[in-house]
Scaffold this motif. Sequence first.
Motif, PDB file in Angstrom:
ATOM      1  N   LEU A 187       0.811  -1.224   0.000  1.00 60.17           N
ATOM      2  CA  LEU A 187       0.000   0.000   0.000  1.00 60.17           C
ATOM      3  C   LEU A 187       0.843   1.271   0.000  1.00 60.17           C
ATOM      4  CD1 LEU A 187      -2.805  -1.049   2.520  1.00 60.17           C
ATOM      5  CD2 LEU A 187      -2.904  -0.989   0.019  1.00 60.17           C
ATOM      6  N   ASP A 188       1.928   1.270   0.818  1.00 58.19           N
ATOM      7  CA  ASP A 188       2.659   2.519   1.030  1.00 58.19           C
ATOM      8  C   ASP A 188       3.865   2.679   0.100  1.00 58.19           C
ATOM      9  OD1 ASP A 188       0.859   3.107   3.099  1.00 58.19           O
ATOM     10  OD2 ASP A 188       2.035   1.902   4.519  1.00 58.19           O
ATOM     11  N   ARG A 189       4.139   1.640  -0.710  1.00 54.74           N
ATOM     12  CA  ARG A 189       5.203   1.686  -1.703  1.00 54.74           C
ATOM     13  C   ARG A 189       6.510   2.305  -1.182  1.00 54.74           C
ATOM     14  NH1 ARG A 189       4.756  -0.396  -5.692  1.00 54.74           N
ATOM     15  NH2 ARG A 189       2.822  -1.373  -6.281  1.00 54.74           N
ATOM     16  N   PRO A 190       7.121   1.691  -0.172  1.00 54.35           N
ATOM     17  CA  PRO A 190       8.377   2.236   0.355  1.00 54.35           C
ATOM     18  C   PRO A 190       9.548   1.868  -0.560  1.00 54.35           C
ATOM     19  CG  PRO A 190       7.843   0.214   1.471  1.00 54.35           C
ATOM     20  CD  PRO A 190       6.709   0.467   0.514  1.00 54.35           C
ATOM     21  N   GLU A 191      10.660   2.579  -0.370  1.00 53.68           N
ATOM     22  CA  GLU A 191      11.885   2.187  -1.070  1.00 53.68           C
ATOM     23  C   GLU A 191      12.682   1.207  -0.220  1.00 53.68           C
ATOM     24  OE1 GLU A 191      13.645   5.992  -3.001  1.00 53.68           O
ATOM     25  OE2 GLU A 191      11.918   6.526  -1.771  1.00 53.68           O
TER      26      GLU A 191
END
Lengths: 217, 590
Positions: A43-47
């Motif tokens: 959902l939060d698409r982190p790196e």
Amino acid sequence: MRIVVAEDVMLTREGIVRLLRDAGFEVVGQAEDLDGLMRSVVLDRPEAVVVDIRMPPTHTDEGLVAAQQIRTQHPDVGVLVLSQHVEPSYAMRLIQDHPERVGYLLKERVFDAAILVDALRRIADGECVIDPTIVSRLLGRQRREDPLSALTKREREVLALVAEGLSNQAVASRLFITERTVEAHTKQIFEKLGLDVDPTSNRRILAVLAFLRSPVP
Amino acid sequence: MGPRVSFTKPVGVPGALLVVSAVTLGIVTLLVVPRSNLGFTTHAGASPAAALADFAAGLGLVGAGLAAWLLRPGSGSGLLMVSLAGLAWFAADWVGWEGGPPIARSVAMAVAPFYLAFVVHLVMASPGGRLRSRRQRLAAGAVYAAAAIVSVGRALIRDPFLDPYCWSNCRDNVFLVSAQPGIARALDLMWILVSLIVGLLVAALAIRYLIYATPTARRTMSPILVPAVLLGLAIAAHALALLRQPLESPQDAVFSAIFQVGAWAAAALAVGVGLVVVRSWRARVTLARLASDLGEAPTPGSLGPVLARATGDPSLIVVYPLPVSGRHVDASGTTVDLPTAGVGRAVTPIVRNDTEVALVVHDAAAVDSEQLRMQIGAAARLAVENERLQAEVLAQLNDLRASRARVVQVGDAERRRLERNLHDGAQQHVLALSYDLRLARVGAESAGSPELTALLTSAEAEAQTAIDDLRELAHGIYPAVLTEAGIGPALWTLADSAPLPVELGGLPDDRFPEAVERTAFVVASEAIDAASHLGSTHVEVRMIRDDDRLVLEVKGAGPGPFVHLADRVGALEGQFTAEAGLIRAEIPCA
């Protein structure tokens, strides 16, 4: 950089989040367990994610399981596993299948902003990060015939940094020498130790750690 | 050979007389009676087939009863009923002896009704020869009473000559006091009804028993009960036939058929009784021989199986009461629950000096408690005593083993809990403290306070030391890697931080039960420590899985003492040996 933090102890989680924000990272999600982390990654698409090794439901090795899943399903997302354990087996298990964009650090290490920032940058650059305590434990292992005695002092320094996952360029800047010199050193070291691995490949870290652990050379 | 055991009681003069007279009576009946009439006053005289059935039934019953009585000492007088039933059976022939002495015919007439009572008694008392319950005694008593009333009543008031339905004897009654044809007829009718009811009841009860008995009991009893069903039905059918046609005639096809069915059923009953008696006699002989064998060379643990074989009851077991706990254990010391009453199981206590030394748990119907008690009590005393003592010791040993293993497991569980608590509590708090100290130090630096900065720097270092110490402590209490990754990785970690070179070999990747892994780890860890104190140059740790055991060898350590390790391995029923230079632990891991 967009980061998700997964840690079940609130005190520690909040500390890490504050530290990351102070260091200029963007904390886009927080999770308390394995499932929450995997949702947040989607959902939060982190790196990158910073994950505690021990979380609900089993309080054993959720962090390593998460790293394995994330590296398989989301190859662009880096994983930094935080642990209380000086446990080479865990570090090696982490880098076993995907020796890039992963890190294994002792928990107290992250409270040093410089180390945390450095680790996340290196992970973002595709390198591995292994805690120096673990590397020094392996280097200090008692041996009957120490193959490391064949190495010069400088070569041992280079070997330690390679084992921590540093690239040649990073080793060079750490030791104030040129990258060419580091290349020469690594070639020499791998020859002396009889390591049959390309000293420029990203699998070299695994080979070095395994060598340091091998029973009798 | 062991002591001689007598299987029969002395027959004595009355017994011998009885045998002789019963057999003589049978032979006389056989020779005299059927030839005396034209087949109108006895069934036996009507046809050769009827005669054969008649003698098979009568002689069979007499013979089987005598055999039972002679072969089964102390089993009550019930089996004598079989013989008496045979004699009463022949009474019908004597009644129909045309031209015979009137006294013989009169006596036979009085005896005949008791046949029914003897049959009821015999079926209800099988196989032990005793009526077991009050209800059974009442029922048998009632039939005897009815037979007695009919017998005496007929003798005193029945004048055969005045009886319109007389057939076997229309002439003789030497006991006649006053002829009362009406009352005699009423007595006859009453007896017909009694026969009808009793016949049906015998059949019904036998069928019910066959359905609800345990398999072993059914096997034992069916030779008696199956003929009993047939016999009961034949008796009832005879009564019904008499209600329909009061004048019986051996020439009548219906009466003749009913007679022959009843006769062959009685003969089969006799064979059944003989079978049961012989079977139990053989069991007793085996039991007695076994008892004397056991008396000579008892092997603990052998009593139960041998008894089971001897009695033919595979479910038989011998258990021993433990003096203090009141539990019961088998010969191997394993706790056994005694069966609850009423499920076809019986418990026969073996008593010595007023104390129960053992209990035999067996099928209630297959094995005779009384017999078992006598045989075991007498001859197998040494075997029982030996086995009881061993069972007691083994039970204590089992308890001790279990409690040892529990102590170890509880200790391990407690250590894991401590480690978890340290990790989730103290370690997290010290981490937070270290973080706060760092923030404070950075603040002090930017505020330009060198003393405070120095103080906080030193506090930070202290906190780091506390973190390291806590980590070592937690790892020492219970290495997390042992639970999470198993004995292999845990031994690698042990080797990483060992104070001397540790060479690892043959570590299996398998996981083992927690207690096994923990024990192997503790052995390796302490052996390495000991080797280091001893000044060894290195140790070699090898671990192999050998079928159902995990074998751990540490070369370069020893010889100990390692009492604590031996205890730990022993608690898992493993083997621990420590010689100079080699420690070896074998731990069952299946």
